[in-house]
Design a protein around this motif. Sequence first.
Motif, mmCIF file in Angstrom:
data_model
loop_
_atom_site.group_PDB
_atom_site.id
_atom_site.type_symbol
_atom_site.label_atom_id
_atom_site.label_comp_id
_atom_site.label_asym_id
_atom_site.label_seq_id
_atom_site.Cartn_x
_atom_site.Cartn_y
_atom_site.Cartn_z
ATOM 1 N N GLY A 186 1.123 -1.328 -0.363
ATOM 2 C CA GLY A 186 0.089 -0.269 -0.289
ATOM 3 C C GLY A 186 0.738 1.867 0.325
ATOM 4 O O GLY A 186 1.967 1.228 -0.069
ATOM 5 N N ASN A 187 0.090 2.043 -0.267
ATOM 6 C CA ASN A 187 0.956 3.456 -0.132
ATOM 7 C C ASN A 187 1.699 3.847 1.481
ATOM 8 O O ASN A 187 2.706 4.923 1.171
ATOM 9 N N ASP A 188 1.565 2.978 1.977
ATOM 10 C CA ASP A 188 2.135 3.164 3.359
ATOM 11 C C ASP A 188 3.126 2.222 3.835
ATOM 12 O O ASP A 188 3.758 2.099 4.858
ATOM 13 N N SER A 189 3.555 1.647 2.182
ATOM 14 C CA SER A 189 4.483 0.925 2.327
ATOM 15 C C SER A 189 4.518 -1.044 3.209
ATOM 16 O O SER A 189 5.837 -1.230 3.329
ATOM 17 N N LEU A 190 3.235 -1.311 3.871
ATOM 18 C CA LEU A 190 2.914 -1.415 4.462
ATOM 19 C C LEU A 190 2.289 -3.336 3.372
ATOM 20 O O LEU A 190 1.856 -2.656 2.599
ATOM 21 N N ALA A 191 2.482 -4.046 3.785
ATOM 22 C CA ALA A 191 2.142 -4.902 2.806
ATOM 23 C C ALA A 191 0.017 -5.171 3.292
ATOM 24 O O ALA A 191 0.221 -5.375 4.323
ATOM 25 N N HIS A 192 -0.854 -5.589 2.018
ATOM 26 C CA HIS A 192 -2.076 -6.139 2.648
ATOM 27 C C HIS A 192 -2.423 -7.285 1.550
ATOM 28 O O HIS A 192 -1.757 -6.990 0.826
ATOM 29 N N GLY A 193 -3.309 -7.648 2.540
ATOM 30 C CA GLY A 193 -3.732 -8.727 1.576
ATOM 31 C C GLY A 193 -5.395 -8.621 1.442
ATOM 32 O O GLY A 193 -6.578 -7.887 2.516
ATOM 33 N N SER A 194 -5.752 -9.171 0.860
ATOM 34 C CA SER A 194 -7.661 -9.532 0.722
ATOM 35 C C SER A 194 -7.993 -11.223 0.254
ATOM 36 O O SER A 194 -7.292 -11.357 -0.955
ATOM 37 N N LEU A 195 -9.083 -11.463 0.768
ATOM 38 C CA LEU A 195 -9.630 -13.170 0.429
ATOM 39 C C LEU A 195 -11.042 -12.325 -0.843
ATOM 40 O O LEU A 195 -11.622 -11.754 -0.735
ATOM 41 N N THR A 196 -10.357 -13.740 -2.153
ATOM 42 C CA THR A 196 -11.752 -13.146 -2.868
ATOM 43 C C THR A 196 -11.956 -14.461 -3.361
ATOM 44 O O THR A 196 -11.269 -15.499 -2.987
ATOM 45 N N PHE A 197 -13.460 -15.210 -2.579
ATOM 46 C CA PHE A 197 -13.654 -16.024 -3.195
ATOM 47 C C PHE A 197 -14.327 -16.025 -4.621
ATOM 48 O O PHE A 197 -15.370 -15.652 -5.269
ATOM 49 N N HIS A 198 -13.442 -17.418 -4.824
ATOM 50 C CA HIS A 198 -13.734 -17.178 -6.741
ATOM 51 C C HIS A 198 -14.471 -18.006 -7.292
ATOM 52 O O HIS A 198 -14.620 -19.659 -6.776
ATOM 53 N N THR A 199 -15.891 -18.177 -7.715
ATOM 54 C CA THR A 199 -16.577 -19.131 -7.908
ATOM 55 C C THR A 199 -16.992 -18.979 -9.359
ATOM 56 O O THR A 199 -16.933 -19.438 -10.103
ATOM 57 N N SER A 200 -16.913 -20.486 -9.375
ATOM 58 C CA SER A 200 -17.585 -21.505 -10.849
ATOM 59 C C SER A 200 -18.704 -22.331 -10.679
ATOM 60 O O SER A 200 -19.476 -21.990 -11.515
ATOM 61 N N ASN A 201 -19.471 -21.781 -9.606
ATOM 62 C CA ASN A 201 -20.854 -22.545 -9.660
ATOM 63 C C ASN A 201 -21.766 -21.287 -8.534
ATOM 64 O O ASN A 201 -21.276 -21.223 -7.332
ATOM 65 N N ILE A 202 -22.635 -20.985 -9.427
ATOM 66 C CA ILE A 202 -24.106 -20.576 -8.584
ATOM 67 C C ILE A 202 -25.338 -20.929 -8.613
ATOM 68 O O ILE A 202 -25.850 -21.340 -9.011
ATOM 69 N N LYS A 203 -25.730 -20.874 -7.441
ATOM 70 C CA LYS A 203 -26.936 -21.616 -6.613
ATOM 71 C C LYS A 203 -28.182 -20.661 -6.161
ATOM 72 O O LYS A 203 -27.170 -20.576 -4.874
ATOM 73 N N ILE A 204 -29.355 -20.597 -6.525
ATOM 74 C CA ILE A 204 -29.774 -18.454 -6.233
ATOM 75 C C ILE A 204 -30.820 -19.823 -5.680
ATOM 76 O O ILE A 204 -31.321 -20.743 -6.142
#
Length: 129
Positions: free
Chosen positions: A81-99
């Motif tokens: 980031g702009n603060d020179s620190l490492a940042h992270g986030s998780l994302t769920f990569h969806t392959s199938n969606i059931k409503i």
Amino acid sequence: MEIIGRLTKDAVVAKVNAERQVVNFSIAVNDSYKPKNSTEVKKIVTYIDCSYWLSTGVAQYLKKGTAVELFGRIGLNVYIGNDSLAHGSLTFHTSNIKIIAFVSDNPSAPKQNNAVSKQDERDPDDLPF
């Protein structure tokens, strides 16, 4: 991996480049637990960012409040980031969606009643057959 939750806002289609688009959305997963040596039940909500790359047509059905069952894998995004620190986030990569359940666009529409009638609550020995 499978997760079940409700959309926190309407899905958004984002253009990645000239040929690719992705459907981005976020879900809330409700959970509860009872701490050791306690009778109080604690409720927690986990918010998960999700992406769906296979088709943008599904975005029209992914409205705020819709209950979905998702299948896919977890991805990790790491950056400095702009603060020179490492940042992270998780994302769920969806392959199938059931409503599982849609939400009504019409606020005056009758809400689904999940209450069990007194007729259904009878003792099994009290049934007429």
